[in-house]
Write a protein that holds these residues in place. Sequence first.
Motif, PDB file in Angstrom:
ATOM      1  N   LEU A 180       0.837  -1.280   0.056  1.00 43.92           N
ATOM      2  CA  LEU A 180       0.048  -0.032  -0.128  1.00 43.92           C
ATOM      3  C   LEU A 180       0.995   1.290  -0.185  1.00 43.92           C
ATOM      4  CD1 LEU A 180      -2.926   1.164   0.298  1.00 43.92           C
ATOM      5  CD2 LEU A 180      -2.509   1.209   2.765  1.00 43.92           C
ATOM      6  N   VAL A 181       1.905   1.060   0.837  1.00 43.58           N
ATOM      7  CA  VAL A 181       3.018   2.337   1.082  1.00 43.58           C
ATOM      8  C   VAL A 181       3.384   2.631  -0.349  1.00 43.58           C
ATOM      9  CG1 VAL A 181       4.931   3.217   1.940  1.00 43.58           C
ATOM     10  CG2 VAL A 181       3.231   2.104   3.517  1.00 43.58           C
ATOM     11  N   CYS A 182       4.095   1.420  -1.102  1.00 43.81           N
ATOM     12  CA  CYS A 182       4.753   1.633  -2.344  1.00 43.81           C
ATOM     13  C   CYS A 182       3.756   1.952  -3.362  1.00 43.81           C
ATOM     14  CB  CYS A 182       5.723   0.464  -2.387  1.00 43.81           C
ATOM     15  SG  CYS A 182       6.680   0.110  -1.414  1.00 43.81           S
ATOM     16  N   GLY A 183       2.584   1.873  -3.447  1.00 41.85           N
ATOM     17  CA  GLY A 183       1.628   1.897  -4.235  1.00 41.85           C
ATOM     18  C   GLY A 183       0.797   3.273  -4.241  1.00 41.85           C
ATOM     19  N   PRO A 184      -0.599   2.910  -4.036  1.00 43.93           N
ATOM     20  CA  PRO A 184      -1.433   4.197  -3.795  1.00 43.93           C
ATOM     21  C   PRO A 184      -1.094   5.205  -3.010  1.00 43.93           C
ATOM     22  CG  PRO A 184      -2.559   2.077  -3.468  1.00 43.93           C
ATOM     23  CD  PRO A 184      -1.159   1.809  -3.427  1.00 43.93           C
ATOM     24  N   MET A 185      -0.587   4.734  -1.850  1.00 44.36           N
ATOM     25  CA  MET A 185      -0.046   5.952  -0.629  1.00 44.36           C
ATOM     26  C   MET A 185       0.962   6.849  -1.353  1.00 44.36           C
ATOM     27  SD  MET A 185       0.743   5.234   3.147  1.00 44.36           S
ATOM     28  CE  MET A 185      -0.847   4.393   3.958  1.00 44.36           C
ATOM     29  N   LEU A 186       2.037   6.265  -2.047  1.00 46.18           N
ATOM     30  CA  LEU A 186       3.105   7.002  -2.383  1.00 46.18           C
ATOM     31  C   LEU A 186       2.526   7.860  -3.640  1.00 46.18           C
ATOM     32  CD1 LEU A 186       6.226   7.522  -3.044  1.00 46.18           C
ATOM     33  CD2 LEU A 186       6.286   5.812  -4.416  1.00 46.18           C
ATOM     34  N   SER A 187       1.840   7.427  -4.484  1.00 43.30           N
ATOM     35  CA  SER A 187       1.190   8.253  -5.568  1.00 43.30           C
ATOM     36  C   SER A 187       0.293   9.430  -5.007  1.00 43.30           C
ATOM     37  CB  SER A 187       0.015   7.460  -6.476  1.00 43.30           C
ATOM     38  OG  SER A 187       0.813   6.242  -6.862  1.00 43.30           O
ATOM     39  N   ALA A 188      -0.242   9.181  -3.908  1.00 41.02           N
ATOM     40  CA  ALA A 188      -0.934  10.179  -3.247  1.00 41.02           C
ATOM     41  C   ALA A 188      -0.173  11.202  -2.676  1.00 41.02           C
ATOM     42  CB  ALA A 188      -1.914   9.870  -2.151  1.00 41.02           C
ATOM     43  N   ALA A 189       1.065  10.939  -2.243  1.00 46.25           N
ATOM     44  CA  ALA A 189       1.849  11.584  -1.522  1.00 46.25           C
ATOM     45  C   ALA A 189       2.514  12.463  -2.586  1.00 46.25           C
ATOM     46  CB  ALA A 189       2.956  10.757  -0.760  1.00 46.25           C
ATOM     47  N   ARG A 190       3.070  11.857  -3.634  1.00 43.73           N
ATOM     48  CA  ARG A 190       3.584  12.906  -4.529  1.00 43.73           C
ATOM     49  C   ARG A 190       2.500  13.969  -5.041  1.00 43.73           C
ATOM     50  NH1 ARG A 190       5.259  10.037  -9.624  1.00 43.73           N
ATOM     51  NH2 ARG A 190       6.021  12.009 -10.155  1.00 43.73           N
ATOM     52  N   SER A 191       1.122  13.517  -5.354  1.00 39.10           N
ATOM     53  CA  SER A 191       0.382  14.667  -5.582  1.00 39.10           C
ATOM     54  C   SER A 191       0.280  15.763  -4.512  1.00 39.10           C
ATOM     55  CB  SER A 191      -1.030  13.934  -5.884  1.00 39.10           C
ATOM     56  OG  SER A 191      -1.009  12.870  -6.941  1.00 39.10           O
ATOM     57  N   ALA A 192       0.401  15.235  -3.280  1.00 35.79           N
ATOM     58  CA  ALA A 192       0.288  16.441  -2.247  1.00 35.79           C
ATOM     59  C   ALA A 192       1.524  16.980  -2.048  1.00 35.79           C
ATOM     60  CB  ALA A 192      -0.335  15.644  -0.817  1.00 35.79           C
ATOM     61  N   GLY A 193       2.643  16.871  -2.877  1.00 41.53           N
ATOM     62  CA  GLY A 193       3.613  17.783  -2.859  1.00 41.53           C
ATOM     63  C   GLY A 193       4.771  17.183  -1.951  1.00 41.53           C
ATOM     64  N   ALA A 194       4.689  16.033  -1.495  1.00 42.02           N
ATOM     65  CA  ALA A 194       5.959  15.589  -0.717  1.00 42.02           C
ATOM     66  C   ALA A 194       7.327  15.687  -1.521  1.00 42.02           C
ATOM     67  CB  ALA A 194       5.867  14.171  -0.344  1.00 42.02           C
ATOM     68  N   ARG A 195       8.289  16.256  -0.892  1.00 37.83           N
ATOM     69  CA  ARG A 195       9.673  16.237  -1.491  1.00 37.83           C
ATOM     70  C   ARG A 195      10.425  15.002  -0.941  1.00 37.83           C
ATOM     71  NH1 ARG A 195      14.885  19.686  -0.039  1.00 37.83           N
ATOM     72  NH2 ARG A 195      15.915  19.341  -2.262  1.00 37.83           N
ATOM     73  N   TRP A 196      10.068  14.444   0.203  1.00 43.79           N
ATOM     74  CA  TRP A 196      11.218  13.355   0.699  1.00 43.79           C
ATOM     75  C   TRP A 196      10.399  12.319   1.079  1.00 43.79           C
ATOM     76  CZ3 TRP A 196      16.296  14.587   0.755  1.00 43.79           C
ATOM     77  CH2 TRP A 196      16.635  15.817   0.805  1.00 43.79           C
ATOM     78  N   ILE A 197      10.765  11.113   1.224  1.00 43.77           N
ATOM     79  CA  ILE A 197      10.231   9.982   1.644  1.00 43.77           C
ATOM     80  C   ILE A 197      11.331   9.249   2.895  1.00 43.77           C
ATOM     81  CG2 ILE A 197      11.443   8.182  -0.040  1.00 43.77           C
ATOM     82  CD1 ILE A 197       8.743   6.603   0.130  1.00 43.77           C
ATOM     83  N   ASP A 198      10.641   8.595   3.790  1.00 41.20           N
ATOM     84  CA  ASP A 198      11.567   8.368   5.049  1.00 41.20           C
ATOM     85  C   ASP A 198      10.661   6.944   5.537  1.00 41.20           C
ATOM     86  OD1 ASP A 198      12.805   8.337   7.530  1.00 41.20           O
ATOM     87  OD2 ASP A 198      11.802  10.241   7.900  1.00 41.20           O
ATOM     88  N   VAL A 199      11.502   6.204   6.404  1.00 39.45           N
ATOM     89  CA  VAL A 199      11.004   5.111   6.799  1.00 39.45           C
ATOM     90  C   VAL A 199      11.599   4.971   8.274  1.00 39.45           C
ATOM     91  CG1 VAL A 199      11.205   2.654   6.634  1.00 39.45           C
ATOM     92  CG2 VAL A 199      11.152   3.978   4.476  1.00 39.45           C
ATOM     93  N   PHE A 200      10.796   4.309   9.202  1.00 38.61           N
ATOM     94  CA  PHE A 200      11.141   4.251  10.527  1.00 38.61           C
ATOM     95  C   PHE A 200      11.582   2.529  10.464  1.00 38.61           C
ATOM     96  CE2 PHE A 200       9.697   3.638  15.300  1.00 38.61           C
ATOM     97  CZ  PHE A 200      10.924   3.843  15.616  1.00 38.61           C
ATOM     98  N   CYS A 201      13.041   2.488  10.380  1.00 36.57           N
ATOM     99  CA  CYS A 201      13.698   1.215   9.983  1.00 36.57           C
ATOM    100  C   CYS A 201      14.264   0.895  11.380  1.00 36.57           C
ATOM    101  CB  CYS A 201      14.951   1.301   9.211  1.00 36.57           C
ATOM    102  SG  CYS A 201      15.843  -0.167   8.860  1.00 36.57           S
ATOM    103  N   GLU A 202      13.356  -0.296  12.069  1.00 39.10           N
ATOM    104  CA  GLU A 202      13.590  -0.311  13.560  1.00 39.10           C
ATOM    105  C   GLU A 202      12.904  -1.950  13.726  1.00 39.10           C
ATOM    106  OE1 GLU A 202      15.433  -0.594  16.370  1.00 39.10           O
ATOM    107  OE2 GLU A 202      15.622   1.772  16.007  1.00 39.10           O
ATOM    108  N   GLN A 203      13.364  -2.501  14.725  1.00 35.13           N
ATOM    109  CA  GLN A 203      12.489  -3.805  15.326  1.00 35.13           C
ATOM    110  C   GLN A 203      11.195  -3.161  15.565  1.00 35.13           C
ATOM    111  OE1 GLN A 203      14.602  -5.568  18.391  1.00 35.13           O
ATOM    112  NE2 GLN A 203      16.533  -6.014  17.039  1.00 35.13           N
ATOM    113  N   GLY A 204      10.043  -3.770  15.283  1.00 33.92           N
ATOM    114  CA  GLY A 204       8.788  -3.559  15.754  1.00 33.92           C
ATOM    115  C   GLY A 204       8.289  -2.637  14.555  1.00 33.92           C
ATOM    116  N   ALA A 205       9.029  -1.994  13.777  1.00 29.58           N
ATOM    117  CA  ALA A 205       8.602  -1.269  12.516  1.00 29.58           C
ATOM    118  C   ALA A 205       8.953  -1.756  11.327  1.00 29.58           C
ATOM    119  CB  ALA A 205       9.025   0.451  12.734  1.00 29.58           C
ATOM    120  N   PHE A 206       9.909  -1.183  10.396  1.00 28.66           N
ATOM    121  CA  PHE A 206      10.119  -1.896   9.080  1.00 28.66           C
ATOM    122  C   PHE A 206      11.450  -2.357   9.025  1.00 28.66           C
ATOM    123  CE2 PHE A 206       6.769   1.081   9.088  1.00 28.66           C
ATOM    124  CZ  PHE A 206       5.843   0.340   8.027  1.00 28.66           C
ATOM    125  N   ASP A 207      11.653  -3.776   8.621  1.00 32.85           N
ATOM    126  CA  ASP A 207      13.193  -4.194   8.563  1.00 32.85           C
ATOM    127  C   ASP A 207      13.854  -3.691   7.470  1.00 32.85           C
ATOM    128  OD1 ASP A 207      12.241  -5.405   6.436  1.00 32.85           O
ATOM    129  OD2 ASP A 207      12.078  -7.366   7.366  1.00 32.85           O
TER     130      ASP A 207
END
Length: 389
Positions: A180-207
């Motif tokens: 979902l994040v890599c697909g429709p959510m990213l498209s919506a984020a671009r349309s909303a003017g996001a300049r950056w993408i960030d990830v919480f890389c941590e145990q209990g979040a994203f590996d």
Amino acid sequence: MRSMLITNIGELVTCVPGLGDGPLGIRRQAALVVDDRKVAWIGRAADAPPADARVDAGGGAVLPGFVDSHAHLVFAGDRAAEFAARMAGEAYTGGGIRTTVGATRAADDEQLRTNVARLRREALRQGTTTMEIKSGYGLTVADEARSLRIAREFSAETTFLGAHVVPAEYAGRTDDYVSLVCGPMLSAARSAGARWIDVFCEQGAFDADHSRAILTVGAAAGLGTRIHANQLTAGPGVRLAVELGAASADHCTHLTPADVDALAGSATVATLLPGAEFSTRSPYPPARALLDAGATVALATDCNPGSSYTTSMPFCVALAVREMAMTPAEAVLAATTGGAAALRRDDIGRLRLGSRADLAILDAPSYLHLAYRPGVPLISTVMLNGELV
Ligand SMILES: [Zn+2]
């Protein structure tokens, strides 16, 4: 626009080493002219050219405005009770993020906007002229998009953090959420003017694999990359940031010697967020090791309602000096040019000809007072983009 001459400056801290004394490029008996929203002249006060208006700095130090490159301002509610529980001995796990997600989804646009405006004003009063703003408390396509739209009203530096945590409705289905994040959510984020993408890389979040996938897709979509890395454990975040050429690896609290070397040999800025260690009563990041190895270090607030509810860059400077063995000069550089580097900007975070006219005047004769007088409201005047605010 009217030109403006700033005089009676105690010390002009340019943050450009070649422009004056020491690593901060400090000039004395100096004056500065702002014209057309930029620094138009720097020189001896006695040689200052005429200008339409004059600002008397009252003998105070003049610094570039702070560049806070890491802040989560789009949220509703607070977590004061969680803070109190932590101070009574409970450990920080990051799990409280879901509490804020619930409150944020339930809020209307105006509540979110009012809260961002309040926090942005608060930061500005403390000398922050650039503030990155992340999404990350919506975690649906629509809620992330509206968070970014609201953030965009306050900053050009907006960051899509759909990968903050896996929301409760996706528990046990991380792969589906990453899609979902890599697909429709990213498209919506671009349309909303996001300049950056960030990830919480941590145990209990994203590996590491999920984080790599998300950032790679984001970069291919034209967004710059940054990572919440090595906050709670010496995990793979920093190495991933360097591997991907991310602008910044943020937190860097738990680093191996190899992590330090990797950062030092890269263009990835190590952004340290001591407000988070303060508010979670955790060990501070190894700033000394990073600086001694030659890494570029930034300081930022990590302003968020869970683990660091401060907008104060002067507070972070004081923490960095007292708790992280940074010199006052290193801390001020990290809070200005360091933050600019973390946002890949060279028009802010320093005062030289052509820089954006963003600056702070202290009610103190030297920048040293930022760490020497912690907790004192020393910022007397702020100029943002050539205008006094
Ligand atoms: Zn953060």
